[in-house]
Motif scaffolding. Structure first.
Motif, PDB file in Angstrom:
ATOM      1  N   GLY A 157       0.830  -1.204   0.000  1.00 37.88           N
ATOM      2  CA  GLY A 157       0.000   0.000   0.000  1.00 37.88           C
ATOM      3  C   GLY A 157       0.860   1.247   0.000  1.00 37.88           C
ATOM      4  N   ALA A 172      -8.795  -3.781   2.349  1.00 39.98           N
ATOM      5  CA  ALA A 172      -9.717  -4.196   1.285  1.00 39.98           C
ATOM      6  C   ALA A 172      -9.147  -4.047  -0.128  1.00 39.98           C
ATOM      7  CB  ALA A 172     -11.035  -3.436   1.421  1.00 39.98           C
ATOM      8  N   PRO A 173      -8.500  -2.932  -0.497  1.00 37.43           N
ATOM      9  CA  PRO A 173      -8.034  -2.801  -1.889  1.00 37.43           C
ATOM     10  C   PRO A 173      -6.695  -3.475  -2.175  1.00 37.43           C
ATOM     11  CG  PRO A 173      -7.598  -0.779  -0.711  1.00 37.43           C
ATOM     12  CD  PRO A 173      -8.313  -1.681   0.254  1.00 37.43           C
ATOM     13  N   LEU A 174      -6.062  -4.092  -1.189  1.00 36.77           N
ATOM     14  CA  LEU A 174      -4.732  -4.646  -1.387  1.00 36.77           C
ATOM     15  C   LEU A 174      -4.796  -6.031  -2.030  1.00 36.77           C
ATOM     16  CD1 LEU A 174      -2.983  -3.656   1.963  1.00 36.77           C
ATOM     17  CD2 LEU A 174      -3.132  -2.385  -0.179  1.00 36.77           C
ATOM     18  N   PRO A 175      -3.734  -6.442  -2.729  1.00 33.71           N
ATOM     19  CA  PRO A 175      -3.719  -7.781  -3.341  1.00 33.71           C
ATOM     20  C   PRO A 175      -3.621  -8.861  -2.277  1.00 33.71           C
ATOM     21  CG  PRO A 175      -1.598  -6.711  -3.609  1.00 33.71           C
ATOM     22  CD  PRO A 175      -2.524  -5.669  -3.049  1.00 33.71           C
ATOM     23  N   MET A 176      -3.951 -10.093  -2.670  1.00 29.67           N
ATOM     24  CA  MET A 176      -3.952 -11.210  -1.732  1.00 29.67           C
ATOM     25  C   MET A 176      -2.565 -11.456  -1.139  1.00 29.67           C
ATOM     26  SD  MET A 176      -6.913 -12.428  -1.229  1.00 29.67           S
ATOM     27  CE  MET A 176      -8.566 -12.425  -1.923  1.00 29.67           C
ATOM     28  N   ARG A 190      -6.288 -16.881  -7.226  1.00 27.73           N
ATOM     29  CA  ARG A 190      -6.357 -16.225  -8.527  1.00 27.73           C
ATOM     30  C   ARG A 190      -7.178 -17.054  -9.521  1.00 27.73           C
ATOM     31  NH1 ARG A 190      -1.386 -15.525  -9.020  1.00 27.73           N
ATOM     32  NH2 ARG A 190      -0.885 -17.317 -10.346  1.00 27.73           N
ATOM     33  N   THR A 195      -8.717 -11.724  -6.105  1.00 27.48           N
ATOM     34  CA  THR A 195      -7.427 -11.033  -6.226  1.00 27.48           C
ATOM     35  C   THR A 195      -7.232  -9.943  -5.181  1.00 27.48           C
ATOM     36  OG1 THR A 195      -8.382  -9.453  -7.806  1.00 27.48           O
ATOM     37  CG2 THR A 195      -7.353 -11.454  -8.718  1.00 27.48           C
ATOM     38  N   ARG A 196      -8.302  -9.509  -4.506  1.00 28.56           N
ATOM     39  CA  ARG A 196      -8.210  -8.442  -3.514  1.00 28.56           C
ATOM     40  C   ARG A 196      -8.701  -8.943  -2.161  1.00 28.56           C
ATOM     41  NH1 ARG A 196      -4.722  -4.862  -5.608  1.00 28.56           N
ATOM     42  NH2 ARG A 196      -5.061  -4.777  -7.859  1.00 28.56           N
ATOM     43  N   VAL A 197      -8.090  -8.416  -1.093  1.00 30.76           N
ATOM     44  CA  VAL A 197      -8.442  -8.862   0.251  1.00 30.76           C
ATOM     45  C   VAL A 197      -9.904  -8.586   0.554  1.00 30.76           C
ATOM     46  CG1 VAL A 197      -7.936  -8.555   2.710  1.00 30.76           C
ATOM     47  CG2 VAL A 197      -6.076  -8.530   1.046  1.00 30.76           C
ATOM     48  N   GLN A 199     -12.422  -8.912  -1.199  1.00 31.80           N
ATOM     49  CA  GLN A 199     -13.340  -9.902  -1.766  1.00 31.80           C
ATOM     50  C   GLN A 199     -13.606 -11.063  -0.812  1.00 31.80           C
ATOM     51  OE1 GLN A 199     -10.830 -10.289  -5.382  1.00 31.80           O
ATOM     52  NE2 GLN A 199     -12.727  -9.941  -6.539  1.00 31.80           N
TER      53      GLN A 199
END
Length: 504
Positions: A157, A172-176, A190, A195-197, A199
């Motif tokens: 981030g 929330a907007p960060l990749p897994m 994937r 792909t995002r936390v 989700q």
């Protein structure tokens, strides 16, 4: 509640090499460390210059050399990197007592209970970032309620400070990959379009556990604070400390106060043996769930007064959450200074001539704990004619700097920063005004003294070469006192300003 700083060092191996002088690469030329991966030599770490040229860890050394002909390659030294990271962690204990290694390129610092000593969390991060930058260490910092959230924000981030309770929104907007998952788990997520936390929030936990195993939910819960994540604090072996372990967990405030007093007595004995006094104490309570709760206090002068130190620590015990109980307490003198024994004589004190100067150290220490270091200071004179430069803040018990106030140039008790414009009327040049209007209130002057002409300091700023101020001490008909100045002669249409209130 923990408040954890994740300190991410993206170029730690190369920064260490440059700081230690182990690399012959000039500061403006790219540098990388190289490791052996089977039959291939690959880049293990790259500095900022190499990264700007398109190089990255994992790239083959042959390919990197073809892309950047002037690339400097140094064999990787993981043991030296780890040792230097531990030394950096011990240095970071100036900010908080709980500092944990986050290998291979990071540190975790729990600043709960210590940030107030630096004026708050934002000031602490600013100070830490500036110090690292001055020493040539590239760093990215994030602060959050949990180590997992801070780690994710620092690496994936924008860093910064996550407010208490804001971990879910920040993640929330960060990749897994921000959840510290393995490659196999990331590929599986994937494949199903995750792909995002953020989700994961609306997905059934049972289905996620069945498909991806317990590791995914465990990492997510740790990042969100649903699962504890203990930090193993660094400790320098030579640091004076005292520790207590309890047969049964304790948690009552009265019990913690007794434990604190006992630890202070033990630590003071060790300080006396070494001829030291403490300037900073760190008290760390380890709970039964292995989470640490830490508080920190500072003193204005070196101290070995056990009762005084225990009272200061007791002021901060309200910040300790004992949870289901505390099983260990460790008190560390993280900053010490030499303190020689002094022989006190009651007869000498009675016969001493002149008034006795009171010792304000205990009062200053109490104010530091309650208000923070940024709010406890005194004003010291500085050799400058301009009033706004004639004082500076120094520690409350700092030694005199040598400058003194001129006895024949009284100054107001309060200066306005910056001066505020007023409307004033004077009859003749160099005469004080008859009245002035400040904040829509008219003040008629009964007495005045001046002018006192002050010129600009051209050796400080070239723009002050022609600066001229004529100051007047005035008293109104209501008995109020003000300090006015005109920034130019009357014939030059100089403007009037209010710079001070009251009189010393």
């Amino acid at each position: 509640m923990p408040r954890v700083v994740s300190l991410y060092l993206p170029a730690w191996p190369t920064d260490r090499l440059r700081r230690s002088g182990s690399s012959a690469a000039p500061p403006d030329e790219p540098l990388a460390t190289v490791a052996q991966d089977g039959a291939r030599r690959v880049l293990a770490g790259v500095d900022a210059a190499a990264r700007r040229l398109g190089l990255s860890p994992g790239m083959s050394a042959a390919h990197a050399g073809a892309l950047v002909p002037g690339l400097h390659l140094v064999p990787v030294a993981p043991e030296a990197d780890a040792a230097a990271l531990e030394r950096l962690g011990l240095w970071c204990q100036r900010y908080a007592p709980i500092v944990a290694i986050d290998p291979p390129d990071g540190l975790l610092i729990d600043v709960a209970g210590a940030a107030h000593l630096f004026g708050g969390e934002a000031s602490l991060l600013t100070d830490l970032s500036a110090r690292l930058e001055r020493t040539g260490i590239a760093a990215r910092l994030a602060l959050a309620d949990t180590p997992g959230c801070a780690w994710a924000l620092a690496r994936f981030g924008a860093g910064g400070i996550v407010p208490p309770g804001g971990a879910a929104q920040a993640l929330a907007p960060l990749p897994m990959a921000a959840l510290r998952l393995g490659l196999e788990a990331l590929r599986g997520l994937r494949d199903v379009g995750l792909t995002r936390v953020g989700q994961l929030v609306d997905k059934p936990r049972a289905a996620l556990r069945l498909r991806f195993g317990p590791e995914l939910l465990f990492r997510l819960d740790r990042a969100l604070g649903r699962e504890p994540e203990p930090l193993t604090a660094l400790a320098a072996p030579e640091t004076p400390r005292a520790a207590l372990r309890f047969a049964e967990p304790v948690g009552a405030r009265e019990s913690l106060e007794r434990v604190t007093a006992d630890l202070c007595a033990r630590l003071v004995s060790e300080l006396e043996r070494r001829g030291l006094g403490t300037r900073r104490l760190d008290l760390v309570f380890t709970r039964v769930d292995r989470l640490d709760q830490a508080i920190r206090i500072g003193t204005a002068r070196p101290s070995r007064d056990a009762a005084h130190l225990a009272r200061l620590l007791a002021e901060r015990l309200a910040l300790v959450d004992p949870g289901f109980g505390i099983e260990e307490a460790v008190l560390t003198a993280s900053r010490v200074e030499p303190l020689a024994e002094t022989q006190e004589s009651h007869l000498a004190s009675h016969l001493a001539a002149g008034p006795q100067v009171p010792d304000l150290a205990a009062l200053v220490d109490t104010l530091l704990v309650r208000l923070g270091a940024a709010r406890v200071y005194r004003l010291a004179p500085v050799e400058s004619d301009l009033p706004e430069r004639a004082v500076r803040r120094v520690p409350a018990l700092a030694a005199p700097l040598g400058a003194v106030w001129p006895a024949d140039l009284p100054r107001p008790v309060r200066l306005l920063a910056p001066p505020e414009p007023v409307s004033a009327v004077a009859e003749i040049p160099d005469a004080p005004p008859l009245f002035f209007v400040w904040r829509n209130i008219r003040h008629r002057i009964a007495r005045a003294d001046g002018p006192e002409r002050i010129l600009g300091e051209w050796w400080v700023a070239e723009a002050e070469t022609d600066l001229t101020r004529d100051y007047y001490r005035v008293e109104t008909e209501d008995g109020e006192r003000f300090w006015l100045f005109r920034d130019g002669p009357m014939e030059a249409q100089g403007r009037w300003w209010l710079h001070g209130l009251g009189e010393a």
